[in-house]
Design an enzyme around this catalytic site. Structure first.
Site, PDB file in Angstrom:
ATOM      1  N   ASN A   1      -8.504   3.735   8.072  1.00  0.00           N
ATOM      2  CA  ASN A   1      -7.934   2.587   8.768  1.00  0.00           C
ATOM      3  C   ASN A   1      -8.116   2.650  10.282  1.00  0.00           C
ATOM      4  O   ASN A   1      -7.991   1.650  10.960  1.00  0.00           O
ATOM      5  CB  ASN A   1      -6.445   2.438   8.432  1.00  0.00           C
ATOM      6  CG  ASN A   1      -5.686   3.735   8.550  1.00  0.00           C
ATOM      7  OD1 ASN A   1      -5.990   4.701   7.855  1.00  0.00           O
ATOM      8  ND2 ASN A   1      -4.722   3.780   9.431  1.00  0.00           N
TER       9      ASN A   1
ATOM     10  N   GLY B   1       0.807  -1.216   0.000  1.00  0.00           N
ATOM     11  CA  GLY B   1       0.000   0.000   0.000  1.00  0.00           C
ATOM     12  C   GLY B   1       0.840   1.265   0.000  1.00  0.00           C
ATOM     13  O   GLY B   1       0.546   2.226  -0.717  1.00  0.00           O
TER      14      GLY B   1
ATOM     15  N   THR C   1      13.057  -6.915 -10.864  1.00  0.00           N
ATOM     16  CA  THR C   1      12.542  -8.255 -11.109  1.00  0.00           C
ATOM     17  C   THR C   1      11.244  -8.467 -10.343  1.00  0.00           C
ATOM     18  O   THR C   1      11.167  -8.168  -9.149  1.00  0.00           O
ATOM     19  CB  THR C   1      13.581  -9.315 -10.682  1.00  0.00           C
ATOM     20  OG1 THR C   1      14.780  -9.073 -11.422  1.00  0.00           O
ATOM     21  CG2 THR C   1      13.087 -10.727 -10.960  1.00  0.00           C
TER      22      THR C   1
ATOM     23  N   GLY D   1      -1.916  -6.226  -0.323  1.00  0.00           N
ATOM     24  CA  GLY D   1      -2.121  -7.656  -0.097  1.00  0.00           C
ATOM     25  C   GLY D   1      -2.332  -8.026   1.363  1.00  0.00           C
ATOM     26  O   GLY D   1      -3.105  -8.919   1.685  1.00  0.00           O
TER      27      GLY D   1
ATOM     28  N   GLN E   1      -8.066  -0.371   2.898  1.00  0.00           N
ATOM     29  CA  GLN E   1      -8.996  -0.917   3.891  1.00  0.00           C
ATOM     30  C   GLN E   1     -10.330  -1.313   3.267  1.00  0.00           C
ATOM     31  O   GLN E   1     -11.087  -2.083   3.853  1.00  0.00           O
ATOM     32  CB  GLN E   1      -9.247   0.106   5.007  1.00  0.00           C
ATOM     33  CG  GLN E   1      -8.047   0.398   5.891  1.00  0.00           C
ATOM     34  CD  GLN E   1      -7.668  -0.775   6.785  1.00  0.00           C
ATOM     35  OE1 GLN E   1      -8.477  -1.641   7.089  1.00  0.00           O
ATOM     36  NE2 GLN E   1      -6.414  -0.800   7.207  1.00  0.00           N
TER      37      GLN E   1
ATOM     38  N   CYS F   1       0.760   1.565  12.223  1.00  0.00           N
ATOM     39  CA  CYS F   1       1.908   2.285  11.688  1.00  0.00           C
ATOM     40  C   CYS F   1       2.348   3.388  12.632  1.00  0.00           C
ATOM     41  O   CYS F   1       3.511   3.700  12.730  1.00  0.00           O
ATOM     42  CB  CYS F   1       1.563   2.903  10.350  1.00  0.00           C
ATOM     43  SG  CYS F   1       0.620   1.794   9.332  1.00  0.00           S
TER      44      CYS F   1
HETATM   45  C1  LIG Z   1      -2.053  -0.543   5.587  1.00  0.00           C
HETATM   46  C2  LIG Z   1      -2.420   0.664   4.829  1.00  0.00           C
HETATM   47  C3  LIG Z   1      -1.501   1.302   3.958  1.00  0.00           C
HETATM   48  C4  LIG Z   1      -0.059   0.869   3.823  1.00  0.00           C
HETATM   49  O1  LIG Z   1       0.146  -0.443   3.468  1.00  0.00           O
HETATM   50  P1  LIG Z   1       1.554  -1.166   3.693  1.00  0.00           P
HETATM   51  O2  LIG Z   1       1.321  -2.582   3.365  1.00  0.00           O
HETATM   52  O3  LIG Z   1       1.932  -0.947   5.120  1.00  0.00           O
HETATM   53  O4  LIG Z   1       2.517  -0.537   2.788  1.00  0.00           O
HETATM   54  C5  LIG Z   1      -1.943   2.401   3.267  1.00  0.00           C
HETATM   55  N1  LIG Z   1      -3.190   2.868   3.408  1.00  0.00           N
HETATM   56  C6  LIG Z   1      -4.095   2.302   4.235  1.00  0.00           C
HETATM   57  C7  LIG Z   1      -5.471   2.866   4.345  1.00  0.00           C
HETATM   58  C8  LIG Z   1      -3.733   1.189   4.975  1.00  0.00           C
HETATM   59  O5  LIG Z   1      -4.621   0.637   5.808  1.00  0.00           O
END
Ligand SMILES: *Cc1c(COP(=O)(O)O)cnc(C)c1O
Length: 403
Positions: free
Chosen positions: A163, A80, A256, A219, A198, A346
């Protein structure tokens, strides 16, 4: 009140699915061959390479289908964060290449740090950024967004679902308003990006109906692998590459291809989109049981963010416990096998108070986020409702004794 007596066997109840989800066993199975046996580089021309290429392209097709689009609009990334950065920095740079100048970006005050900090980074280069305020439920209106567009706005970036508090933004309406603006002014800009990390397990993801130019998917929030993601980029949308090298991902993201992760993302996205209605219903039912139980048995609590319903993710409950130290509560719950979040995963490392709580005008302390998942069961919720009330009581007593 002392802490309740621990059960003989501690049950593990994972209620932090907004931080990451467990990997679906079918996803794991699909990924497995591509680590060792079928390890080949998809750019290689012998059969092993061709098979790896086929796997990558099959995943791309599956992802495109899930977003109701064509495979050549899908770009695989490392998650993300990278997708959001590529969308924001890439479209900003493309705007500068066309106009010779820095410009303006429109976003909201409640975005994930992946968007907020990419915007702050551009501010250091002279870009202007407007962080649209949200209402008490964490929402923006399409009108406010449209009114905040300026002549040099290169990009509008608005998350699909939050989130922390699960607020769902009216992405299709915003997209329609921006489309109207561009048509009226005969311009390609502002482009429209949505962070759908999300939203993916439960909301409409049809990129045409949402009228988005760029969309980020992750993912690790959809029962797929961590470190895997994709960026949808509509054809003809200008975006400069994030990495320069061998020209993979049609020159946008060289390096890659991470074949097992890509295969895993493809499998996870297809599965989660097939399970959409069930996922929403399953998590909403259990989430509502949890909230009913909490509000019935624990005094001095309130729900942060939108009411449970159409404006809120079905799996999200964000509760304020008055007079509770959230870290103490988190650690005691963990002793009983109950895993919950405080704010966003985070930012818990950064140790600052939540920008989302500040934006909706709520207290930044005493908040716990419960996010349910496909694997959450009735027994899990019953277990939480048995132990959470006395633990909250104990944490409140400890605190008042200390004061
Ligand atoms: C988790 C999340 C991200 C970031 O994803 P990563 O896998 O940590 O890079 C970005 N935006 C939202 C809304 C998220 O919940």
């Amino acid at each position: 009140m002392p802490l309740p007596k621990k059960p003989e066997t501690i049950r593990t109840v994972y209620l932090d699915n907004a931080a990451t989800t467990p990997v679906d066993s079918r996803v794991l199975l699909a990924m497995q061959p591509f680590f060792a046996e079928q390890f080949h580089n998809p750019s290689a021309l012998y059969r092993g390479g061709l098979r790896a290429r086929e796997a990558v392209e099959a995943a791309r097709q599956g992802c495109a289908k899930a977003l109701s689009t064509e495979p050549d609009t899908i770009y695989f990334t490392s998650g993300g964060t990278e997708s959001c950065n590529l969308a924001i920095l890439g479209s900003a740079r493309a705007h500068t290449q066309r106009t010779g100048r820095v410009g303006h970006i429109l976003t909201t005050a409640v975005e994930h740090p992946a968007v907020l900090h990419a915007c702050h980074f551009l501010e250091q280069e002279g870009w202007r950024v407007t962080f649209i305020p949200v209402d008490a439920h964490g929402k923006v209106t399409p009108e406010t967004v449209a009114q905040s567009v300026e002549a040099d706005t290169a990009l509008v970036s608005i998350m699909y679902a939050n989130n922390e508090i699960g607020s769902i933004q009216p992405i299709a309406d915003i997209g329609r308003a921006l489309l109207k603006y561009r048509k009226a002014n005969g311009t390609l800009f502002p482009l429209f990006h949505t962070d759908a990390c999300q939203a993916t397990p439960e909301l409409l993801l049809d990129v045409e109906k949402l009228h988005v130019d760029l969309l980020s998917v992750n993912g690790s929030k959809i029962y797929g692998p961590k470190g895997a993601g994709l960026l949808y980029k509509r054809r003809d949308v200008p975006c400069t590459p994030s990495t320069h090298g061998g020209g993979q991902e049609r020159g946008l993201r060289s390096g890659t291809e991470n074949v097992p992760e890509i295969v895993g993302l493809g499998a996870a996205l297809s599965l989660v989109r097939q399970d959409l209605a069930h996922h929403r219903q399953h998590t909403a039912e259990l989430r509502d049981t949890l909230w009913e139980g909490i509000s019935r048995s624990i005094p001095r609590v309130h729900l942060n963010g939108p009411p449970t319903g159409a404006d809120r993710l079905a799996n999200n409950l964000h509760v304020h416990f008055d007079g509770v130290d959230e870290e103490a509560l988190l650690f005691y719950l963990d002793e009983y096998g109950i895993q919950v979040g405080i704010g966003s995963a985070c930012s818990s490392q950064e140790k600052h108070s939540s920008h989302v709580m500040q934006a909706i005008g709520q207290r930044t302390d005493g908040n716990i986020r419960f996010t349910l998942g496909r694997q959450t069961s009735e027994d899990d919720i019953a277990y939480v409702l048995r132990y959470l009330p006395p633990i909250v009581d104990a944490v409140r007593t400890m605190r008042s004794e200390r004061l």
